[in-house]
Design a protein around this motif. Structure first.
Motif, PDB file in Angstrom:
ATOM      1  N   ILE A 150       0.842  -1.203   0.000  1.00  0.00           N
ATOM      2  CA  ILE A 150       0.000   0.000   0.000  1.00  0.00           C
ATOM      3  C   ILE A 150       0.879   1.256   0.000  1.00  0.00           C
ATOM      4  O   ILE A 150       0.645   2.201  -0.756  1.00  0.00           O
ATOM      5  N   ARG A 151       1.902   1.244   0.851  1.00  0.00           N
ATOM      6  CA  ARG A 151       2.791   2.405   0.934  1.00  0.00           C
ATOM      7  C   ARG A 151       3.579   2.601  -0.363  1.00  0.00           C
ATOM      8  O   ARG A 151       3.768   3.739  -0.820  1.00  0.00           O
ATOM      9  N   ALA A 152       4.036   1.504  -0.962  1.00  0.00           N
ATOM     10  CA  ALA A 152       4.787   1.607  -2.207  1.00  0.00           C
ATOM     11  C   ALA A 152       3.927   2.232  -3.300  1.00  0.00           C
ATOM     12  O   ALA A 152       4.399   3.089  -4.075  1.00  0.00           O
ATOM     13  N   ARG A 153       2.663   1.813  -3.399  1.00  0.00           N
ATOM     14  CA  ARG A 153       1.748   2.405  -4.382  1.00  0.00           C
ATOM     15  C   ARG A 153       1.438   3.860  -4.039  1.00  0.00           C
ATOM     16  O   ARG A 153       1.329   4.705  -4.932  1.00  0.00           O
ATOM     17  N   LEU A 154       1.274   4.150  -2.740  1.00  0.00           N
ATOM     18  CA  LEU A 154       0.986   5.516  -2.315  1.00  0.00           C
ATOM     19  C   LEU A 154       2.100   6.464  -2.722  1.00  0.00           C
ATOM     20  O   LEU A 154       1.852   7.604  -3.147  1.00  0.00           O
ATOM     21  N   GLU A 155       3.338   6.003  -2.619  1.00  0.00           N
ATOM     22  CA  GLU A 155       4.476   6.856  -2.947  1.00  0.00           C
ATOM     23  C   GLU A 155       4.580   7.146  -4.440  1.00  0.00           C
ATOM     24  O   GLU A 155       5.373   7.991  -4.850  1.00  0.00           O
ATOM     25  N   GLN A 156       3.784   6.479  -5.260  1.00  0.00           N
ATOM     26  CA  GLN A 156       3.721   6.780  -6.686  1.00  0.00           C
ATOM     27  C   GLN A 156       2.733   7.907  -6.979  1.00  0.00           C
ATOM     28  O   GLN A 156       2.593   8.340  -8.122  1.00  0.00           O
ATOM     29  N   THR A 157       2.043   8.365  -5.935  1.00  0.00           N
ATOM     30  CA  THR A 157       1.070   9.452  -6.065  1.00  0.00           C
ATOM     31  C   THR A 157       1.587  10.668  -5.300  1.00  0.00           C
ATOM     32  O   THR A 157       2.620  10.619  -4.650  1.00  0.00           O
ATOM     33  N   GLY A 158       0.830  11.733  -5.318  1.00  0.00           N
ATOM     34  CA  GLY A 158       1.194  12.913  -4.534  1.00  0.00           C
ATOM     35  C   GLY A 158       0.421  13.020  -3.246  1.00  0.00           C
ATOM     36  O   GLY A 158       0.471  14.044  -2.562  1.00  0.00           O
ATOM     37  N   ALA A 159      -0.303  11.946  -2.897  1.00  0.00           N
ATOM     38  CA  ALA A 159      -1.153  11.971  -1.704  1.00  0.00           C
ATOM     39  C   ALA A 159      -0.345  11.737  -0.434  1.00  0.00           C
ATOM     40  O   ALA A 159       0.779  11.234  -0.465  1.00  0.00           O
ATOM     41  N   ASP A 160      -0.966  12.094   0.700  1.00  0.00           N
ATOM     42  CA  ASP A 160      -0.305  11.939   2.005  1.00  0.00           C
ATOM     43  C   ASP A 160      -0.601  10.583   2.632  1.00  0.00           C
ATOM     44  O   ASP A 160       0.218  10.054   3.385  1.00  0.00           O
ATOM     45  N   GLU A 161      -1.758  10.037   2.368  1.00  0.00           N
ATOM     46  CA  GLU A 161      -2.172   8.759   2.962  1.00  0.00           C
ATOM     47  C   GLU A 161      -3.085   8.031   1.977  1.00  0.00           C
ATOM     48  O   GLU A 161      -3.531   8.611   0.981  1.00  0.00           O
ATOM     49  N   ALA A 162      -3.349   6.763   2.271  1.00  0.00           N
ATOM     50  CA  ALA A 162      -4.186   5.938   1.407  1.00  0.00           C
ATOM     51  C   ALA A 162      -5.485   5.589   2.109  1.00  0.00           C
ATOM     52  O   ALA A 162      -5.509   5.322   3.313  1.00  0.00           O
ATOM     53  N   LEU A 163      -6.569   5.612   1.359  1.00  0.00           N
ATOM     54  CA  LEU A 163      -7.826   5.041   1.824  1.00  0.00           C
ATOM     55  C   LEU A 163      -7.798   3.571   1.434  1.00  0.00           C
ATOM     56  O   LEU A 163      -7.676   3.234   0.259  1.00  0.00           O
ATOM     57  N   VAL A 164      -7.898   2.678   2.428  1.00  0.00           N
ATOM     58  CA  VAL A 164      -7.700   1.255   2.188  1.00  0.00           C
ATOM     59  C   VAL A 164      -9.016   0.502   2.354  1.00  0.00           C
ATOM     60  O   VAL A 164      -9.717   0.653   3.368  1.00  0.00           O
ATOM     61  N   LEU A 165      -9.334  -0.334   1.362  1.00  0.00           N
ATOM     62  CA  LEU A 165     -10.527  -1.169   1.379  1.00  0.00           C
ATOM     63  C   LEU A 165     -10.113  -2.615   1.601  1.00  0.00           C
ATOM     64  O   LEU A 165      -8.939  -2.972   1.436  1.00  0.00           O
ATOM     65  N   ASP A 166     -11.076  -3.462   1.972  1.00  0.00           N
ATOM     66  CA  ASP A 166     -10.771  -4.885   2.025  1.00  0.00           C
ATOM     67  C   ASP A 166     -11.168  -5.537   0.698  1.00  0.00           C
ATOM     68  O   ASP A 166     -11.594  -4.862  -0.238  1.00  0.00           O
ATOM     69  N   THR A 167     -11.023  -6.842   0.607  1.00  0.00           N
ATOM     70  CA  THR A 167     -11.262  -7.535  -0.654  1.00  0.00           C
ATOM     71  C   THR A 167     -12.747  -7.617  -1.014  1.00  0.00           C
ATOM     72  O   THR A 167     -13.085  -8.083  -2.108  1.00  0.00           O
ATOM     73  N   GLN A 168     -13.619  -7.150  -0.122  1.00  0.00           N
ATOM     74  CA  GLN A 168     -15.040  -7.019  -0.438  1.00  0.00           C
ATOM     75  C   GLN A 168     -15.386  -5.588  -0.843  1.00  0.00           C
ATOM     76  O   GLN A 168     -16.552  -5.272  -1.072  1.00  0.00           O
ATOM     77  N   GLY A 169     -14.361  -4.718  -0.920  1.00  0.00           N
ATOM     78  CA  GLY A 169     -14.583  -3.327  -1.307  1.00  0.00           C
ATOM     79  C   GLY A 169     -15.089  -2.446  -0.191  1.00  0.00           C
ATOM     80  O   GLY A 169     -15.541  -1.316  -0.435  1.00  0.00           O
ATOM     81  N   VAL A 170     -15.001  -2.934   1.059  1.00  0.00           N
ATOM     82  CA  VAL A 170     -15.478  -2.186   2.225  1.00  0.00           C
ATOM     83  C   VAL A 170     -14.347  -1.332   2.794  1.00  0.00           C
ATOM     84  O   VAL A 170     -13.191  -1.761   2.861  1.00  0.00           O
ATOM     85  N   VAL A 171     -14.679  -0.110   3.209  1.00  0.00           N
ATOM     86  CA  VAL A 171     -13.691   0.797   3.807  1.00  0.00           C
ATOM     87  C   VAL A 171     -13.203   0.222   5.136  1.00  0.00           C
ATOM     88  O   VAL A 171     -14.010  -0.187   5.984  1.00  0.00           O
ATOM     89  N   VAL A 172     -11.867   0.205   5.340  1.00  0.00           N
ATOM     90  CA  VAL A 172     -11.297  -0.338   6.577  1.00  0.00           C
ATOM     91  C   VAL A 172     -10.499   0.709   7.344  1.00  0.00           C
ATOM     92  O   VAL A 172     -10.739   0.958   8.526  1.00  0.00           O
ATOM     93  N   GLU A 173      -9.530   1.335   6.691  1.00  0.00           N
ATOM     94  CA  GLU A 173      -8.598   2.211   7.395  1.00  0.00           C
ATOM     95  C   GLU A 173      -7.738   2.945   6.385  1.00  0.00           C
ATOM     96  O   GLU A 173      -8.064   3.007   5.194  1.00  0.00           O
ATOM     97  N   CYS A 174      -6.609   3.477   6.856  1.00  0.00           N
ATOM     98  CA  CYS A 174      -5.577   4.036   5.984  1.00  0.00           C
ATOM     99  C   CYS A 174      -4.354   3.121   6.051  1.00  0.00           C
ATOM    100  O   CYS A 174      -4.378   2.093   6.732  1.00  0.00           O
ATOM    101  N   CYS A 175      -3.291   3.498   5.382  1.00  0.00           N
ATOM    102  CA  CYS A 175      -2.087   2.673   5.412  1.00  0.00           C
ATOM    103  C   CYS A 175      -1.541   2.575   6.834  1.00  0.00           C
ATOM    104  O   CYS A 175      -1.211   1.497   7.303  1.00  0.00           O
TER     105      CYS A 175
END
Length: 270
Positions: A150-175
């Motif tokens: 998640i962090r490696a992908r985040l660092e490819q963007t200009g964002a500060d944090e990631a919105l992380v979903l689970d494998t059902q597409g449900v919101v869980v947390e950030c990185c």
């Protein structure tokens, strides 16, 4: 500075289960004015992690003393505490592990949180999703490969944090943070029953809100629900709370509850 089992050293046995299998639990605490903030909560988290992973024999009194002793050597820093099952044989079986390994490391406090308290954090939805596993959900075990990706992908963007979903597409947390949002006067936070980490600051905020008679509902929602939020904030033990100004293409201007909670939370942490 690193201590292993109460001694200043930075060399870990190659057959330690932390190295071989990520077999252990950890917690990351903030040191302020030479003291560990939320010390009891961090120790409880480590105990719960060990209980869930069936790790026995940790010297909790020694660990608490080591945490306090290291904290007293500095003013403002990060203390990471790892409990490994210890050194053992080649296979998966925990048989032969006689004593858990206590690893404590001091490091500098991240500098980027302070400006983000003023600017607000920008989040982007991560393409990396968390696997559902109720057995491990909530605890902070050493298997963090999902967060690494998640962090490696985040660092490819200009964002500060990631919105992380689970494998059902449900919101869980950030990185590396938990998530809260407000709709009108109602506060929400994602369930971590299937995936994610029940952070120490998440627990603290829930307690603070309960004391303030602010109802916070723990919910399972899809990311589209956040478009209806009036404000969003994230938290962890180091931030400790940051307002969110943007998630993908949705912007948030209000900081009403962020300011209210930050004032109460910071006061409790002094």
């Amino acid at each position: 500075m690193t201590w292993i089992n109460g001694k200043p050293q930075a060399t870990l046995a190659a057959n330690d289960r932390a190295v071989q299998f990520g077999d252990g639990s950890f917690s990351t605490a903030r040191i302020k004015a030479g003291k560990v903030q939320l010390l009891t909560a961090h120790l409880q988290r480590l105990r719960l992690g060990c209980e869930r992973l069936l790790i026995e024999g940790c010297d909790w009194a020694a660990l608490e003393q080591e945490m306090c002793t290291l904290a007293a050597t500095t003013q403002d820093a990060v203390l990471k505490v790892i409990i490994s099952r210890g050194a053992g044989g080649r296979g998966y079986s925990p048989a032969g592990c006689q004593q858990p390994t206590r690893i404590l490391t001091l490091s500098n406090l991240p500098a980027h949180y302070l400006p983000l308290q003023q600017q607000g954090a920008c989040l982007v939805t991560s393409p990396v999703q968390l696997a559902r596993n109720p057995l491990l959900a909530g605890i902070k075990h050493l298997n963090r490969l999902e967060q690494v990706l998640i962090r490696a992908r985040l660092e490819q963007t200009g964002a500060d944090e990631a919105l992380v979903l689970d494998t059902q597409g449900v919101v869980v947390e950030c990185c590396a943070a938990n998530l809260f949002w407000r709709e009108g006067e109602q506060v929400f936070t994602p369930s971590i029953a299937h995936a994610g980490v029940d952070g120490v600051m998440r627990q603290h905020l829930l307690s603070v809100m309960a004391q303030m008679s602010l109802d916070c509902q723990i919910v399972e929602v899809m990311p589209g629900r956040l478009k209806a939020a009036d404000e969003v904030w994230i938290c962890n033990a180091l931030m400790p709370i940051l307002p969110v100004r943007q998630i993908d293409d949705t912007h948030y201007a209000s900081r009403q509850f962020y300011h209210l909670l930050a004032a109460c939370c910071y006061q409790d942490l002094l």
